[in-house]
Design an enzyme around this catalytic site. Sequence first.
Site, PDB file in Angstrom:
ATOM      1  N   ASP A  12       0.842  -1.210   0.000  1.00 36.06           N
ATOM      2  CA  ASP A  12       0.000   0.000   0.000  1.00 36.06           C
ATOM      3  C   ASP A  12       0.875   1.257   0.000  1.00 36.06           C
ATOM      4  O   ASP A  12       0.834   2.046   0.935  1.00 36.06           O
ATOM      5  CB  ASP A  12      -0.941  -0.006   1.218  1.00 36.06           C
ATOM      6  N   ASP A  17       6.988   1.173   1.594  1.00 31.77           N
ATOM      7  CA  ASP A  17       6.601   0.217   0.549  1.00 31.77           C
ATOM      8  C   ASP A  17       7.437   0.448  -0.707  1.00 31.77           C
ATOM      9  O   ASP A  17       7.829  -0.506  -1.387  1.00 31.77           O
ATOM     10  CB  ASP A  17       5.130   0.380   0.169  1.00 31.77           C
ATOM     11  N   VAL A 131       2.863  -6.234   3.211  1.00 29.19           N
ATOM     12  CA  VAL A 131       3.408  -5.063   3.900  1.00 29.19           C
ATOM     13  C   VAL A 131       2.358  -3.969   4.038  1.00 29.19           C
ATOM     14  O   VAL A 131       2.683  -2.786   4.209  1.00 29.19           O
ATOM     15  CB  VAL A 131       4.680  -4.543   3.189  1.00 29.19           C
ATOM     16  N   ASP A 270       8.587  -1.837   5.896  1.00 27.23           N
ATOM     17  CA  ASP A 270       8.193  -2.840   4.899  1.00 27.23           C
ATOM     18  C   ASP A 270       9.380  -3.487   4.209  1.00 27.23           C
ATOM     19  O   ASP A 270       9.318  -4.650   3.799  1.00 27.23           O
ATOM     20  CB  ASP A 270       7.271  -2.192   3.864  1.00 27.23           C
TER      21      ASP A 270
END
Length: 346
Positions: A12, A17, A131, A270
């Site tokens: 996301d 990320d 993640v 992440d």
Amino acid sequence: MEDKKKIILDCDPGSDDAIAIMLALFSEKLDVLGITVVNGNRILPKTLENTLRMKQFLGSSVPVYAGCVEPLVCNLIPERKPELPRVTKNDCHGDYLKLPEATIGAEPQHAVNYLVDTLMESDGDITLVTVGPLTNIAMAIRMEPRIVGKIKEIVSMGGGHIACNISSSAEFNYWADPEAAKIVMDTPVPKVILPLDATWKACISYDEAKELERIGTPAAKFAAELAKLRIEGLKVNDVSEHNFELRHTPGTVAEKVLYRYDTDRAPIHDALAVAYCIDPSVVTELVDCNVDIDISLGLCDGRMVADVHNTLKGSAPVTAKVALNADSGKFVQMLFEHLSKTVPVK
């Protein structure tokens, strides 16, 4: 030659990320079959756009699939999650990554259908690296329960044993869709959970971010920019002068528990999940335990409950390995090594 680990990355984006995507796509040890995108750090149109910007920036051919727009049920009670879906927020992510607007699109298939089809057609050799909120994964399990037997492993960044960040007891990814997290945790799929307790042990400092920038590749310079944004955005003041003094006293428990108050460094949460898939030794302590998710609302809504003390006396099975510590130096070196590349593996 060692076979590559097949993964699907569910994310996301999000600043951390974005770095996780770069790490995955530059790794010669991973075969990234696809990237599925979920509502989380921002609403799905923004997380999807950010994922496509990353794919375009890297020149990758990995397919991207748009997933769930909303959590499963938790925002049906408006006062339970008033800020979800998260349209915007002044935080370390920003709404859009500072990259050219995407001129490419996502695949036409929905992420949940892609997960079901890909897993059912597999030999049970695919690892799911999650993640973000677990909505896509839980929805796929509800849609086709047989995929549970087809998932090799779930490596999930989420939760906190002591640590928290969205409430006084919970971490964002699991808090943002507690029912989805519980559905996933209740499956017998082997799971490795990278909670905040571990990710905050694998920080990048401001000086290391500047060193990363000096590598000079587009990926390294962009990751350094994101890292510095996170260092600025995650600064938190000590609750009191007493706490400040206590955490700077060698040998105290507070020295270990109040680690997030150091202001010259920040975690790339992440990316640690991807780093673990590349080299598991980057995580230095994993404990076996039964893991559950609180979905009863209240102060602990969305909290990961890891029974590390075996309070159930063996009556509940071990359902996950939970990371409590990580090797910060090794993690940062992995970033340096992989982000010095200019052409993604896929």
